[in-house]
Design a protein around this motif. Structure first.
Motif, mmCIF file in Angstrom:
data_model
loop_
_atom_site.group_PDB
_atom_site.id
_atom_site.type_symbol
_atom_site.label_atom_id
_atom_site.label_comp_id
_atom_site.label_asym_id
_atom_site.label_seq_id
_atom_site.Cartn_x
_atom_site.Cartn_y
_atom_site.Cartn_z
ATOM 1 N N GLN A 228 0.939 -1.201 -0.029
ATOM 2 C CA GLN A 228 0.019 -0.064 -0.064
ATOM 3 C C GLN A 228 0.657 1.182 0.009
ATOM 4 N N PHE A 229 1.438 1.434 -1.022
ATOM 5 C CA PHE A 229 2.500 2.608 -1.230
ATOM 6 C C PHE A 229 1.925 3.726 -1.329
ATOM 7 N N ARG A 230 2.264 4.657 -0.479
ATOM 8 C CA ARG A 230 1.676 6.226 -0.245
ATOM 9 C C ARG A 230 2.628 7.415 -0.154
ATOM 10 N N ASP A 231 3.861 7.073 -0.414
ATOM 11 C CA ASP A 231 4.613 7.902 -0.324
ATOM 12 C C ASP A 231 4.935 8.989 -1.213
ATOM 13 N N TYR A 232 3.802 10.003 -1.371
ATOM 14 C CA TYR A 232 3.519 10.969 -2.459
ATOM 15 C C TYR A 232 4.814 12.175 -2.812
ATOM 16 N N ASP A 233 5.200 12.250 -1.599
ATOM 17 C CA ASP A 233 6.610 13.327 -1.523
ATOM 18 C C ASP A 233 7.735 12.749 -2.378
ATOM 19 N N LEU A 234 7.914 11.155 -2.138
ATOM 20 C CA LEU A 234 9.065 10.606 -2.841
ATOM 21 C C LEU A 234 8.838 10.678 -4.382
ATOM 22 N N ILE A 235 7.637 10.340 -4.720
ATOM 23 C CA ILE A 235 7.387 10.158 -6.249
ATOM 24 C C ILE A 235 7.513 11.750 -6.648
ATOM 25 N N ASP A 236 6.935 12.692 -6.146
ATOM 26 C CA ASP A 236 7.136 14.248 -6.565
ATOM 27 C C ASP A 236 8.483 14.562 -6.776
ATOM 28 N N THR A 237 9.396 13.960 -5.960
ATOM 29 C CA THR A 237 10.734 14.530 -5.859
ATOM 30 C C THR A 237 11.487 13.511 -7.282
ATOM 31 N N ALA A 238 10.994 12.361 -7.347
ATOM 32 C CA ALA A 238 11.393 11.666 -8.321
ATOM 33 C C ALA A 238 11.290 12.326 -9.819
ATOM 34 N N LEU A 239 9.829 12.718 -9.994
ATOM 35 C CA LEU A 239 9.429 13.599 -11.322
ATOM 36 C C LEU A 239 10.137 14.574 -11.547
ATOM 37 N N ARG A 240 10.427 15.546 -10.448
ATOM 38 C CA ARG A 240 11.057 16.612 -10.638
ATOM 39 C C ARG A 240 12.494 16.574 -10.950
ATOM 40 N N THR A 241 13.241 15.689 -10.437
ATOM 41 C CA THR A 241 14.672 15.368 -10.479
ATOM 42 C C THR A 241 14.806 14.598 -11.473
ATOM 43 N N ARG A 242 13.723 13.795 -12.044
ATOM 44 C CA ARG A 242 14.097 12.705 -13.175
ATOM 45 C C ARG A 242 15.164 11.615 -12.688
#
Length: 353
Positions: A228-242
């Motif tokens: 039940q993965f819900r670390d949205y901030d981790l995903i957001d950082t990944a998208l912005r930093t590629r």
């Protein structure tokens, strides 16, 4: 006595505000739009770094807000601002008052507040927010503040003022038709203007923002990892930093989930096109907001014959514009000539109510 004018934009992802304004140049700061309720004030432990949060009293509870608010999160953390009536919640007021605390002033003569376009259309809601904010409020650490006057405007309106001033095109923009697109954490806002006049029937917002993008990717990760993965901030950082995030101690390739996630901007832009058509009559398309980087490809595909205009700091574009417009309005109310030569009609209309 010099008038104190400030601006706050309580978004569903971040609360942005003007902490100081010297020589007409606003300095902005922000913190996450999370307010965690408690019955008692948080006491700092005797060891470790101090938690950068404050306790704002609202009603019978104290709400912890600030840059390190994630350290106060419960196991279950409801996103209370993720609905259309978030401006009416105690959490919203706590975030706004938290921003006022960090401004470090005892009074504000004029406070400009931004809300989503769809919320701005609800005049009763606008009046409710203004009346609730005006007056004296308790802040943290025994401090208090008095707000003499509050004015609410549509969030993308600020970006139009920011763009005009940043590019020295305010006089031209007052004669042109513009489309301001603002993909935020929860809402996708757009505002069509003729000069500084809002074209209301062509402006609106839908709940298709970066939160939906992050949730889509998180759901994909959850299916792939049986979690039940819900670390949205981790995903957001990944998208912005590629850069791929590390999940369960391994680098995880999120590219497999991007085709579905990119449908979110496409859906939001498709809804907007019902209102603005092919934008053949629009001179300026201005893209701002925290989700601008992810929504730009869909916007460019929808309007291939237009240049998509962006600002240097899209996250602060709205709140900076609020500050500029507030300074204009404050001068006009005292009989002085506005510096920029224009006061946003959205504010002027609010002052006339």
């Amino acid at each position: 006595m010099e008038q104190i004018v400030r601006a706050v934009d309580v978004g569903r992802g971040n609360t942005k505000f003007v902490v100081t304004c010297k020589d007409g140049i606003p300095k902005c700061e922000m913190f996450p739009s999370e307010a965690h309720p408690t019955e008692t004030q948080h006491l700092q432990e005797g060891w470790g770094a101090k938690r950068r949060t404050i306790g704002i009293p609202v009603g019978d509870l104290i709400y912890e807000v600030g840059p390190d608010v994630h350290l106060a999160a419960d196991v279950f953390n409801a996103n209370v601002l993720q609905h259309d009536r978030y401006c009416e919640t105690d959490e919203y007021l706590a975030l706004l008052l938290g921003a006022l605390y960090y401004m470090n002033v005892e009074r504000i003569d004029l406070l400009i507040i931004g809300v989503p376009v769809a919320s701005f259309k609800l005049k009763k809601l606008v009046s409710l927010v203004e009346k609730r904010v005006e007056g004296e409020h308790a802040l943290a650490a025994g401090r208090r503040i008095r707000i003499a006057k509050a004015r609410v405007i549509a969030q993308p309106s600020g970006a139009l003022m920011s763009y005009g001033l940043a590019h020295n095109r305010l006089a031209e923009i007052r004669k042109e038709r513009s489309l301001i697109v603002d993909p935020g954490r929860r809402t996708f806002d757009w505002l069509v203007t003729q000069g500084m006049h809002q074209v209301e029937k062509r402006s609106n917002s839908v709940n298709r923002g970066m939160f939906d993008v992050l949730q889509s990717i998180a759901d994909g990760i959850g299916r792939a990892t049986n979690s039940q993965f819900r670390d949205y901030d981790l995903i957001d950082t990944a998208l912005r930093t590629r850069k791929n995030p590390v999940i369960f101690q391994k680098e995880y390739d999120i590219s497999q989930h991007l085709p579905l996630a990119r449908k979110i901007p496409e859906q939001a832009v498709a809804e907007m096109m019902h209102y603005v058509g092919d934008a053949g009559d629009i001179r300026n398309i201005i893209l701002v907001g925290g989700g601008a980087f992810f929504f730009k490809p869909a916007l460019k595909t929808a309007f291939p014959q237009h240049a998509i205009l962006e600002l240097r700091e899209p996250l602060y574009a709205n709140v900076k514009g609020f500050q500029y417009a507030g300074l204009d309005l404050a001068k006009s109310l005292t009989g002085a000539a506005p510096q920029s030569g224009a006061v946003l009609d959205a504010i002027a209309e609010g002052d006339a109510r």
